[in-house]
Design a protein around this motif. Structure first.
Motif, PDB file in Angstrom:
ATOM      1  N   ALA A 119       0.830  -1.204   0.000  1.00  0.00           N
ATOM      2  CA  ALA A 119       0.000   0.000   0.000  1.00  0.00           C
ATOM      3  C   ALA A 119       0.863   1.251   0.000  1.00  0.00           C
ATOM      4  O   ALA A 119       2.050   1.209   0.289  1.00  0.00           O
ATOM      5  CB  ALA A 119      -0.912   0.014   1.236  1.00  0.00           C
ATOM      6  N   ARG A 120       0.231   2.384  -0.346  1.00  0.00           N
ATOM      7  CA  ARG A 120       0.937   3.648  -0.333  1.00  0.00           C
ATOM      8  C   ARG A 120       1.385   4.001   1.080  1.00  0.00           C
ATOM      9  O   ARG A 120       0.655   3.816   2.038  1.00  0.00           O
ATOM     10  CB  ARG A 120       0.014   4.741  -0.883  1.00  0.00           C
ATOM     11  CG  ARG A 120      -0.171   4.661  -2.388  1.00  0.00           C
ATOM     12  CD  ARG A 120      -1.452   5.312  -2.826  1.00  0.00           C
ATOM     13  NE  ARG A 120      -2.599   4.472  -2.491  1.00  0.00           N
ATOM     14  CZ  ARG A 120      -3.830   4.687  -2.938  1.00  0.00           C
ATOM     15  NH1 ARG A 120      -4.060   5.702  -3.719  1.00  0.00           N
ATOM     16  NH2 ARG A 120      -4.822   3.888  -2.595  1.00  0.00           N
ATOM     17  N   ALA A 121       2.576   4.541   1.217  1.00  0.00           N
ATOM     18  CA  ALA A 121       3.157   4.812   2.534  1.00  0.00           C
ATOM     19  C   ALA A 121       2.654   6.141   3.066  1.00  0.00           C
ATOM     20  O   ALA A 121       3.375   7.129   3.120  1.00  0.00           O
ATOM     21  CB  ALA A 121       4.675   4.807   2.441  1.00  0.00           C
ATOM     22  N   LYS A 122       1.384   6.190   3.447  1.00  0.00           N
ATOM     23  CA  LYS A 122       0.795   7.358   4.091  1.00  0.00           C
ATOM     24  C   LYS A 122       0.010   6.883   5.307  1.00  0.00           C
ATOM     25  O   LYS A 122      -0.561   5.784   5.321  1.00  0.00           O
ATOM     26  CB  LYS A 122      -0.150   8.102   3.134  1.00  0.00           C
ATOM     27  CG  LYS A 122       0.548   8.775   1.959  1.00  0.00           C
ATOM     28  CD  LYS A 122       1.326   9.999   2.403  1.00  0.00           C
ATOM     29  CE  LYS A 122       1.933  10.716   1.209  1.00  0.00           C
ATOM     30  NZ  LYS A 122       2.712  11.904   1.623  1.00  0.00           N
ATOM     31  N   TYR A 123      -0.019   7.731   6.323  1.00  0.00           N
ATOM     32  CA  TYR A 123      -0.760   7.409   7.534  1.00  0.00           C
ATOM     33  C   TYR A 123      -1.599   8.619   7.912  1.00  0.00           C
ATOM     34  O   TYR A 123      -1.104   9.750   7.895  1.00  0.00           O
ATOM     35  CB  TYR A 123       0.189   7.029   8.669  1.00  0.00           C
ATOM     36  CG  TYR A 123       1.000   5.791   8.373  1.00  0.00           C
ATOM     37  CD1 TYR A 123       0.541   4.540   8.770  1.00  0.00           C
ATOM     38  CD2 TYR A 123       2.193   5.877   7.667  1.00  0.00           C
ATOM     39  CE1 TYR A 123       1.267   3.404   8.475  1.00  0.00           C
ATOM     40  CE2 TYR A 123       2.922   4.744   7.368  1.00  0.00           C
ATOM     41  CZ  TYR A 123       2.456   3.506   7.772  1.00  0.00           C
ATOM     42  OH  TYR A 123       3.170   2.374   7.474  1.00  0.00           O
ATOM     43  N   GLY A 124      -2.847   8.374   8.232  1.00  0.00           N
ATOM     44  CA  GLY A 124      -3.749   9.466   8.560  1.00  0.00           C
ATOM     45  C   GLY A 124      -4.263   9.375   9.986  1.00  0.00           C
ATOM     46  O   GLY A 124      -4.482   8.278  10.520  1.00  0.00           O
ATOM     47  N   TYR A 125      -4.442  10.547  10.595  1.00  0.00           N
ATOM     48  CA  TYR A 125      -5.029  10.646  11.934  1.00  0.00           C
ATOM     49  C   TYR A 125      -6.277  11.509  11.861  1.00  0.00           C
ATOM     50  O   TYR A 125      -6.242  12.619  11.326  1.00  0.00           O
ATOM     51  CB  TYR A 125      -4.034  11.277  12.910  1.00  0.00           C
ATOM     52  CG  TYR A 125      -2.769  10.481  13.128  1.00  0.00           C
ATOM     53  CD1 TYR A 125      -2.739   9.408  14.013  1.00  0.00           C
ATOM     54  CD2 TYR A 125      -1.598  10.808  12.445  1.00  0.00           C
ATOM     55  CE1 TYR A 125      -1.587   8.677  14.216  1.00  0.00           C
ATOM     56  CE2 TYR A 125      -0.434  10.081  12.633  1.00  0.00           C
ATOM     57  CZ  TYR A 125      -0.434   9.015  13.521  1.00  0.00           C
ATOM     58  OH  TYR A 125       0.720   8.289  13.703  1.00  0.00           O
ATOM     59  N   ILE A 126      -7.367  11.002  12.399  1.00  0.00           N
ATOM     60  CA  ILE A 126      -8.615  11.753  12.489  1.00  0.00           C
ATOM     61  C   ILE A 126      -8.809  12.120  13.949  1.00  0.00           C
ATOM     62  O   ILE A 126      -8.932  11.245  14.810  1.00  0.00           O
ATOM     63  CB  ILE A 126      -9.818  10.934  11.989  1.00  0.00           C
ATOM     64  CG1 ILE A 126      -9.538  10.336  10.611  1.00  0.00           C
ATOM     65  CG2 ILE A 126     -11.071  11.804  11.982  1.00  0.00           C
ATOM     66  CD1 ILE A 126      -9.276  11.339   9.531  1.00  0.00           C
TER      67      ILE A 126
END
Length: 502
Positions: A119-126
């Protein structure tokens, strides 16, 4: 009556340069403050909220980071690697909601933090603002993300992710499975659900690329990427009855595409016929840069605008720069009969480009436009009855009062204010650019600036917000602009300016 909260900003060096009769000093200072981030002031700035980590508000440039609804204030952060020091207790790993539903995807493997293999190497925080003024992480995911609101009260909110669904398979006929996963909560982020129907599915396979517009009548609108082209004999042409504009009355679960009465996007052949004599159209894009807009104007009325911009040059000139640009605007009224929207006749305006458009809480529509042959932009008012676009005032740039070319990064219309985030490019004149004397090469200097107006664009003040990514979001109902100081990783605060009040 609106009471302005504006405050004058002192520029001592500029005053000294003018007072001592040093126009060159003034010129250099104007370029310096336009290129740097040390110009402007604030209205009534204060700390709005605190964070565990600056990662919570890290920007990837896809959408506003602060998202305000009637009941909650949300914050989206996107980073390249997760922050192991953060307390994520009580937050939901959104990948868990689709983990285990991978039978149709050949048993895709998921790793730590919900990251799918490959997967794409991005991490999200909500994060959600709590009663103590701190943003708490309530959900996390292994991709970029944007947010959208649902329902009249805004209680239901959606996270539009970049995570591939496990049921996305070549032999799957469900179009929703092609779109990245969409998640929803209706209880302030305490629990989350995977919305299998997707969100405005035909408009974008990448969920965070949907860019929905929710009007005051609980209809959601979204554009597909334009132009929609077909290929004949190997040559792309703009064709088809579909406008690329979809609307939904059930929170994006199902959509209807509006049929266009005539093409909203001009073909290459039509653009060729409009270019100046002796010039050639430039660019790899067959029909140039296309920017669509839609706005609701009443219970049974809406309107669409589609701008095209394409550069042209003199084939006998070896300069790498365009000789000019062709601007074309097509627009049409939409009317509703029962549950169906229909498009009226498509009108055309040659010589105008809409760079950005926004709508205030009172329904008024404002736009940033550029006219052919000009480098500067203007604020325009849209007449809701005739759809006439009336330029009202010049838009300032980072190098004001020097004339520069503007790129609009963000435009917001509030209850009593307007905000524009611009990137500017100024061509350095030959008297200061010795290189152009010798080689003929032009020199350009770039800058970024955030301006606000409380008198419908007749006058503007610059805000001291660093960098074009300093703006986090805008709450139109309260004229509040959210921003951060930038620079230091240690800064765990978010600032707010209330630009006007009743």
């Amino acid at each position: 009556m609106t009471r302005s909260r504006r405050r004058a900003v002192a520029l001592p060096l500029l005053v000294v340069a003018l007072a001592t009769g040093l126009p060159a000093t003034w010129f250099i200072w104007t370029l310096a403050k336009g290129h740097g981030d040390f110009a402007g002031g604030h209205v009534d700035t204060r700390e709005f909220a605190t964070l565990q980590s600056y990662f919570q508000r890290r920007d990837d440039g896809l959408c506003d980071r602060i998202f305000v609804t009637a009941e909650d204030t949300w914050l989206v952060g996107v980073v390249d690697s997760p922050d192991s020091s953060m307390d994520l207790g009580g937050s939901t790993d959104l990948a868990e909601l689709i983990r285990g539903h991978d039978d149709d995807n050949g048993g895709a493997a998921y790793g730590v933090f919900g990251a799918a293999t490959g997967a794409r190497a991005k991490y999200g925080y909500i994060s959600r603002l709590n009663d103590n003024g701190q943003f708490d992480v309530v959900a996390r995911l292994n991709s970029s993300a944007c947010m959208a609101a649902g329902g009249p009260d805004g209680r239901r909110v959606y996270v539009l992710s970049g995570m591939e669904r496990p049921d996305n398979a070549y032999d799957n006929d469900d179009p929703a499975s092609r779109q990245d996963a969409v998640f929803a909560t209706a209880d302030h982020g305490q629990s989350w659900q995977w919305q299998r129907e997707g969100f405005m599915v035909p408009s974008s396979i990448t969920a965070w690329g949907v860019r929905p517009y929710r009007d005051a009548y609980d209809t959601v609108w979204a554009w597909a990427r334009l132009p929609r082209t077909q290929v004949t004999n190997g040559k792309p042409i703009v064709d088809g009855d579909g406008s690329g504009l979809y609307y939904s009355t059930d929170e994006g679960r199902s959509t209807t595409e509006i049929v266009q009465t005539s093409p909203l996007v001009a073909s290459r052949q039509e653009l060729e016929a409009l270019k100046p004599a002796g010039m050639k159209l430039n660019g790899e894009a067959v029909v140039g840069e296309v920017t669509p807009h839609v706005m609701r104007l009443g219970v049974d009325r809406a309107a669409v605008w589609v701008s095209q911009q394409i550069g042209y040059s003199d084939p006998t000139d070896t300069s790498p720069y365009n000789a000019g640009a062709l601007h074309l605007l097509r627009y049409a009224e939409l009317s509703r009969s029962g549950d169906e929207w229909r498009m009226g006749d498509v009108e055309q305006n040659q010589g105008m480009e809409i760079q950005a458009m926004g709508q205030g809480p009172d329904g008024r529509v404002r736009a940033v436009v550029r006219m052919a042959g000009e480098t500067g932009s203007h604020i325009a008012r849209i007449d809701p009855a005739s759809l006439e676009i009336k330029t009202a005032a010049k838009l300032p740039g980072a190098f004001a009062p020097l004339t520069s070319s503007e790129y609009v990064r963000g435009f917001w219309v509030g209850k009593h204010s307007m905000v524009v985030n611009v990137g500017s490019s100024y061509r350095v004149p030959t008297w200061i650019n010795a290189g152009e004397w010798l080689s003929g090469d032009e020199a350009h200097i770039s800058g970024n600036a955030v301006f606000y107006s409380v008198d419908d664009g007749r006058s503007w003040d610059r805000l001291a917000i660093p960098g074009y990514q300093g703006v986090l979001g805008f709450d139109a109902a309260t004229d509040r602009l959210f921003w951060h100081k930038g620079g230091s990783y240690e800064d765990k605060s978010i600032q707010v300016d209330r630009l006007a009040e009743d």
